[in-house]
Design a protein around this motif. Structure first.
Motif: not given
Length: 225
Positions: A75-99
């Protein structure tokens, strides 16, 4: 007198029991009312339509709204979403050049919102977005200050689980698992090992929590938008 009423009553009953097809769009309520004898098609955002069969009893019942996955989701919530975006940096595992792939779309979403993001792909090839090539790292081990970085995953469940185990050892605090990147084992591991896990049933889309659908709400919650 009774004979005169019978045709009228009969016609009303026939009309009341005549099958009527209608569409109901399910939004936030957890339940939707509709008659048991009425064939009803329910469309929940992008989910496949669900049609109920005709029933002989004319009464009303509760029909739970459609679940967005077949897994025992957290049960993810908006509070969980807020915590995720409080980080100053981000990474994307599985980033692709295929649009055409979500690995590209999610990475581009971070760039379009002026967020410091690092794409991760074993190929190591730069990812071009809007005419600019963005350097790629091959693993989470190459991320500087992992304790300050939230990670989005766009990978198959087996790859996601292996990456989550690595992320735990490196000290990443929060993860966002896109629809299709997890199974029960992945969800259980994530829930037990990270401060915030955005995944599973919920969000404003039809398939569960998604950066492309719910991300801006998270950014607004932490004052980044």
């Amino acid at each position: 007198m009774h004979r005169q009423l019978l045709p009228s009553l009969s016609s009303r009953l026939n009309l009341a029991h005549r099958p009527v097809s209608r569409s109901v769009r399910v939004h936030s309520p957890a339940y939707t009312w509709f008659p048991l004898h009425t064939p009803t098609t329910i469309n929940c955002h992008n989910c496949a339509p669900l049609t109920t069969a005709s029933h002989s009893h004319s009464r009303t019942f509760f029909k739970p709204r459609l679940k967005t996955t077949q897994f025992a989701t957290m049960s993810a919530t908006d509070m969980t979403l807020r915590t995720f975006f409080q980080s100053p940096k981000y990474a994307v595992v599985g980033a692709s050049a295929n649009q055409e792939k979500y690995g590209y779309k999610v990475f581009k979403w971070y760039l379009n919102h002026n967020l410091p993001v690092t794409p991760i792909n074993p190929s190591g090839k730069p990812i071009p977005v809007d005419g600019e090539d963005h350097p790629v790292v091959t693993s989470l081990k190459e991320i500087e200050k992992p304790e300050e970085t939230s990670v989005s995953f766009i990978t198959p469940p087996a790859v996601t689980l292996a990456s989550l185990k690595e992320a735990k050892e490196l000290g990443f605090p929060s993860v966002f698992l896109q629809p299709g990147t997890f199974n029960n084992e992945v969800l259980a591991f994530a829930k037990n090992n990270f401060r915030a896990v955005v995944a599973g049933d919920g969000g404003w889309g039809g398939e569960g929590w998604c950066v492309l659908v719910d991300g801006e709400r998270g950014l607004k919650a932490v004052g980044k938008l």
